[in-house]
Design a protein around this motif. Structure first.
Motif, PDB file in Angstrom:
ATOM      1  N   THR A   1       0.838  -1.205   0.000  1.00  0.00           N
ATOM      2  CA  THR A   1       0.000   0.000   0.000  1.00  0.00           C
ATOM      3  C   THR A   1       0.869   1.250   0.000  1.00  0.00           C
ATOM      4  OG1 THR A   1      -1.752  -1.176   1.186  1.00  0.00           O
ATOM      5  CG2 THR A   1      -1.838   1.221   1.223  1.00  0.00           C
ATOM      6  N   ALA A   2       1.961   1.217   0.765  1.00  0.00           N
ATOM      7  CA  ALA A   2       2.882   2.360   0.780  1.00  0.00           C
ATOM      8  C   ALA A   2       3.524   2.560  -0.596  1.00  0.00           C
ATOM      9  CB  ALA A   2       3.957   2.146   1.844  1.00  0.00           C
ATOM     10  N   ILE A   3       3.904   1.466  -1.240  1.00  0.00           N
ATOM     11  CA  ILE A   3       4.482   1.561  -2.588  1.00  0.00           C
ATOM     12  C   ILE A   3       3.462   2.155  -3.552  1.00  0.00           C
ATOM     13  CG2 ILE A   3       5.283   0.184  -4.558  1.00  0.00           C
ATOM     14  CD1 ILE A   3       6.575  -1.726  -2.498  1.00  0.00           C
ATOM     15  N   ALA A   4       2.230   1.672  -3.464  1.00  0.00           N
ATOM     16  CA  ALA A   4       1.170   2.211  -4.323  1.00  0.00           C
ATOM     17  C   ALA A   4       0.981   3.701  -4.072  1.00  0.00           C
ATOM     18  CB  ALA A   4      -0.136   1.455  -4.073  1.00  0.00           C
ATOM     19  N   GLY A   5       0.976   4.083  -2.806  1.00  0.00           N
ATOM     20  CA  GLY A   5       0.809   5.497  -2.478  1.00  0.00           C
ATOM     21  C   GLY A   5       1.921   6.352  -3.042  1.00  0.00           C
ATOM     22  N   GLU A   6       3.149   5.859  -2.941  1.00  0.00           N
ATOM     23  CA  GLU A   6       4.292   6.617  -3.451  1.00  0.00           C
ATOM     24  C   GLU A   6       4.249   6.737  -4.972  1.00  0.00           C
ATOM     25  OE1 GLU A   6       9.172   6.376  -3.127  1.00  0.00           O
ATOM     26  OE2 GLU A   6       7.924   5.619  -1.488  1.00  0.00           O
ATOM     27  N   LEU A   7       3.701   5.720  -5.635  1.00  0.00           N
ATOM     28  CA  LEU A   7       3.605   5.737  -7.097  1.00  0.00           C
ATOM     29  C   LEU A   7       2.391   6.518  -7.599  1.00  0.00           C
ATOM     30  CD1 LEU A   7       4.526   2.012  -7.876  1.00  0.00           C
ATOM     31  CD2 LEU A   7       5.895   4.030  -8.441  1.00  0.00           C
TER      32      LEU A   7
ATOM     33  N   LYS B   1      -5.661   3.828   5.262  1.00  0.00           N
ATOM     34  CA  LYS B   1      -5.891   4.972   6.152  1.00  0.00           C
ATOM     35  C   LYS B   1      -4.559   5.542   6.640  1.00  0.00           C
ATOM     36  CE  LYS B   1     -10.371   3.255   7.777  1.00  0.00           C
ATOM     37  NZ  LYS B   1     -11.112   2.671   8.921  1.00  0.00           N
ATOM     38  N   MET B   2      -3.671   4.645   7.063  1.00  0.00           N
ATOM     39  CA  MET B   2      -2.363   5.077   7.556  1.00  0.00           C
ATOM     40  C   MET B   2      -1.573   5.800   6.469  1.00  0.00           C
ATOM     41  SD  MET B   2       0.606   2.718   9.337  1.00  0.00           S
ATOM     42  CE  MET B   2       0.775   1.626   7.921  1.00  0.00           C
ATOM     43  N   ILE B   3      -1.529   5.214   5.277  1.00  0.00           N
ATOM     44  CA  ILE B   3      -0.762   5.806   4.182  1.00  0.00           C
ATOM     45  C   ILE B   3      -1.416   7.094   3.694  1.00  0.00           C
ATOM     46  CG2 ILE B   3       0.139   5.425   1.857  1.00  0.00           C
ATOM     47  CD1 ILE B   3       1.505   3.805   4.126  1.00  0.00           C
ATOM     48  N   SER B   4      -2.737   7.151   3.720  1.00  0.00           N
ATOM     49  CA  SER B   4      -3.430   8.377   3.300  1.00  0.00           C
ATOM     50  C   SER B   4      -3.033   9.558   4.173  1.00  0.00           C
ATOM     51  CB  SER B   4      -4.951   8.172   3.359  1.00  0.00           C
ATOM     52  OG  SER B   4      -5.386   7.291   2.348  1.00  0.00           O
ATOM     53  N   VAL B   5      -3.057   9.355   5.494  1.00  0.00           N
ATOM     54  CA  VAL B   5      -2.682  10.438   6.408  1.00  0.00           C
ATOM     55  C   VAL B   5      -1.218  10.818   6.202  1.00  0.00           C
ATOM     56  CG1 VAL B   5      -2.422  11.093   8.829  1.00  0.00           C
ATOM     57  CG2 VAL B   5      -4.434   9.800   8.101  1.00  0.00           C
ATOM     58  N   ALA B   6      -0.359   9.815   6.048  1.00  0.00           N
ATOM     59  CA  ALA B   6       1.067  10.087   5.851  1.00  0.00           C
ATOM     60  C   ALA B   6       1.306  10.878   4.565  1.00  0.00           C
ATOM     61  CB  ALA B   6       1.842   8.770   5.823  1.00  0.00           C
ATOM     62  N   LEU B   7       0.620  10.499   3.488  1.00  0.00           N
ATOM     63  CA  LEU B   7       0.765  11.225   2.223  1.00  0.00           C
ATOM     64  C   LEU B   7       0.281  12.663   2.357  1.00  0.00           C
ATOM     65  CD1 LEU B   7      -0.479   8.548  -0.361  1.00  0.00           C
ATOM     66  CD2 LEU B   7       1.837   9.494  -0.239  1.00  0.00           C
ATOM     67  N   LYS B   8      -0.874  12.818   2.968  1.00  0.00           N
ATOM     68  CA  LYS B   8      -1.476  14.150   3.079  1.00  0.00           C
ATOM     69  C   LYS B   8      -0.616  15.077   3.922  1.00  0.00           C
ATOM     70  CE  LYS B   8      -4.975  16.924   2.277  1.00  0.00           C
ATOM     71  NZ  LYS B   8      -5.331  17.337   0.907  1.00  0.00           N
ATOM     72  N   GLU B   9      -0.020  14.528   4.983  1.00  0.00           N
ATOM     73  CA  GLU B   9       0.765  15.355   5.902  1.00  0.00           C
ATOM     74  C   GLU B   9       2.260  15.312   5.598  1.00  0.00           C
ATOM     75  OE1 GLU B   9      -0.367  14.130   9.828  1.00  0.00           O
ATOM     76  OE2 GLU B   9      -2.426  14.856   9.593  1.00  0.00           O
ATOM     77  N   ASN B  10       2.612  14.634   4.493  1.00  0.00           N
ATOM     78  CA  ASN B  10       4.007  14.557   4.051  1.00  0.00           C
ATOM     79  C   ASN B  10       4.922  14.065   5.175  1.00  0.00           C
ATOM     80  OD1 ASN B  10       6.143  14.756   2.254  1.00  0.00           O
ATOM     81  ND2 ASN B  10       6.576  16.886   2.787  1.00  0.00           N
ATOM     82  N   ARG B  11       4.554  12.922   5.744  1.00  0.00           N
ATOM     83  CA  ARG B  11       5.333  12.356   6.840  1.00  0.00           C
ATOM     84  C   ARG B  11       5.488  10.858   6.633  1.00  0.00           C
ATOM     85  NH1 ARG B  11       1.104  12.642  11.921  1.00  0.00           N
ATOM     86  NH2 ARG B  11       2.692  11.347  12.901  1.00  0.00           N
ATOM     87  N   LEU B  12       6.360  10.255   7.402  1.00  0.00           N
ATOM     88  CA  LEU B  12       6.527   8.807   7.329  1.00  0.00           C
ATOM     89  C   LEU B  12       5.296   8.116   7.915  1.00  0.00           C
ATOM     90  CD1 LEU B  12      10.234   8.548   8.532  1.00  0.00           C
ATOM     91  CD2 LEU B  12       9.404   8.160   6.213  1.00  0.00           C
ATOM     92  N   PRO B  13       4.980   6.907   7.446  1.00  0.00           N
ATOM     93  CA  PRO B  13       3.826   6.181   7.992  1.00  0.00           C
ATOM     94  C   PRO B  13       4.154   5.568   9.352  1.00  0.00           C
ATOM     95  CG  PRO B  13       4.875   4.876   6.281  1.00  0.00           C
ATOM     96  CD  PRO B  13       5.585   6.201   6.290  1.00  0.00           C
TER      97      PRO B  13
END
Length: 498
Positions: free
Chosen positions: A326-332, A357-369
């Motif tokens: 999921t993290a890889i998908a989010g980064e791509l 949910k975890m990756i969404s918040v991390a992406l939105k806030e530009n932080r590590l999961p």
């Protein structure tokens, strides 16, 4: 800022360890002569602190103590609040105090901080602000995450009544039919049945006629539009959304891009690109690179990644893999994930739901999961804690049981709970979802069970409860997990200490 943290003897080592990593705040730990901090009352704490003067700006009490913290403030003259329920969360409370957050004297800080860290509220805002590529049957497909959409693939033998447990975790149920299948009536009936159950449905079939029949029966998503069925599916191009995935295994990225462009020219306006994720050791890395190429080329098209191709084809627990994929998908920039629940990947719907949910918040806030407020730590802890005791007796051998002639116990795990069947002078079966209560009920009903037997039954009920909670198989007298710890190393360590 100076903070005095009140605790009991059991939690003191944890708090001391946590306090070492808190910067810019002087933290003093006050250990009262009481083992379990949460069982203290504010009156007890006040009595123990009233004769002492403290150089502190705040006093923090355990989050679960009984009573109003104002009693402590009155006798110490220092502003006093309830902290969190978990000692490890002390840094969050310190940060809240630094930020001027008004904590409570009657409620644990978790409830106050929780309002700051409301994951569901953050996710709701992401839904409102998302860039939507298209919407079909109430499902909004985003071009980029967050948010994500989760597609669950099931086969045509699935009992639909058993899907209820996944309903809140997935967006679309994809009904798959095997290669060579050709039964239009079955396709129509099963798609309609799923729609009647309230699911948004996708259909995955080799036959274009079955795909068309599925759409006419109510399917909203077609898996897949490819170079072989492209022309035959043109007649339903406005009736569904299409996942574009190449049939050919070579140059999948290029073929996907060409198919998407061609489909747009032909009037297919709801498209999701899928250059296909390869299994581990069968081109996985190259396929991820292919996704990156497709993402960079088709910047206005949503993309789907079938992470089931990885989780299904490696014998490892799915929870960590689902989080990483999921993290890889989010980064791509991939916003749609296709999963399956079968055997070792059962509960992937929950795992991926949590991961998105975890990756969404991390992406939105530009932080590590990490330290998001939601995680997938089920069997492991972020911080390891052990207590040190000098043992009077060390048992390094198996002690055989003394047989209990009053009867024997069969421990079991079922779909709706677990329990014990006692067979003796009195025969009784007790089932529930709390092992301690089941054991107590048995002891109260069957009063002549030996002490050793009672210990054994309690041990097995604890295993059964863990198996039930983790949805694992349970076999009486067999271990639940493979060992990680080397018992021989521990034995040598104990010998040296002795």
């Amino acid at each position: 800022m100076k903070v005095l943290v009140v605790t009991g003897t059991l939690a003191a080592p944890i708090l001391s360890e946590v306090a070492k990593n808190i910067k810019d705040t002087k933290v003093e730990i006050k250990v009262l002569n009481y083992p379990v901090a949460s069982l203290m009352s504010t009156k007890f704490i006040a009595e123990n602190l009233k004769q002492t003067k403290f150089d502190a700006d705040y006093i923090l009490l355990p989050g679960l103590v009984y009573g109003d913290a104002k009693i402590v403030e009155e006798v110490t003259g220092v502003r006093t609040f309830k902290g969190t329920e978990e000692a490890w969360d002390l840094p969050r409370v310190i940060e809240a105090l630094k930020n001027g957050i008004q904590l409570s004297t009657t409620e644990s800080a978790d409830k106050i901080i929780g309002k700051m860290d409301n994951i569901e509220e953050k996710l709701r805002k992401m839904e409102e602000e998302a860039k939507i590529s298209f919407e079909i049957n109430g499902i909004k497909i985003t071009t980029y995450p967050p948010p994500f959409r989760i597609f669950l693939e099931i086969d045509n033998k699935q009992e639909f009544e058993k899907l209820d447990r996944i309903r809140k975790n997935v967006d679309v149920v994809v009904l798959g039919f095997p290669v060579g299948h050709y039964d239009l009536d079955e396709v129509k009936n099963k798609v309609k049945q799923l729609v009647d159950y309230g699911y948004v449905v996708g259909i995955d079939a080799e036959s274009p006629r079955e795909l068309k029949e599925g759409v006419r029966a109510g399917a909203s998503f077609v898996f897949n539009l490819n170079e072989n069925n492209f022309e035959e599916l043109e007649e339903i191009r406005k009736e569904a959304a299409f996942v574009v995935a190449p049939f050919n295994t070579e140059n999948r990225g290029e073929i996907t891009i060409d198919l998407v462009k061609k489909a747009k020219q032909k009037g297919f306006d709801k498209l999701i690109a899928d250059p296909v994720l390869s299994p581990p050791l069968r081109g996985l890395v190259s396929s991820i690179i292919g996704y990156k190429y497709v993402r960079e080329t088709l910047q206005d098209i949503p993309i789907l990644m079938g992470i089931l191709n990885v989780t299904e084809l490696i014998d490892a627990d799915s929870i960590g893999m689902n989080a990483l994929l999921t993290a890889i998908a989010g980064e791509l920039g991939i916003s749609n994930l296709l999963i399956m629940e079968k055997g070792k990947t059962r509960w992937s719907s929950w795992e991926v739901s949590q991961a998105t949910k975890m990756i969404s918040v991390a992406l939105k806030e530009n932080r590590l999961p990490k330290d998001i407020g939601i995680d997938l730590l089920v069997l492991k802890d972020k911080r390891r804690f052990r207590e040190s005791f000098n043992a009077d007796v060390i048992v390094n051998r198996r002690i055989e049981p003394e047989m209990d002639n009053t009867g024997f116990a069969k421990i079991f795990v079922s779909e709706d709970g677990f329990g014990v069947e006692w067979i003796g002078k009195n025969k009784i079966t007790i089932k529930g979802k709390d092992g301690l209560s089941i054991g107590r009920e048995l002891i109260r009903r069957v009063k002549d069970i030996s002490k050793e037997h009672a210990v054994y039954i309690g041990y097995e009920l604890a295993k059964a409860e863990i198996a039930y909670q983790l949805d694992k198989n349970y076999i009486q007298d067999k271990p639940l997990f493979k060992k990680i710890i080397n018992d021989n190393l521990h034995t040598e360590h104990d010998k040296k200490r002795g």
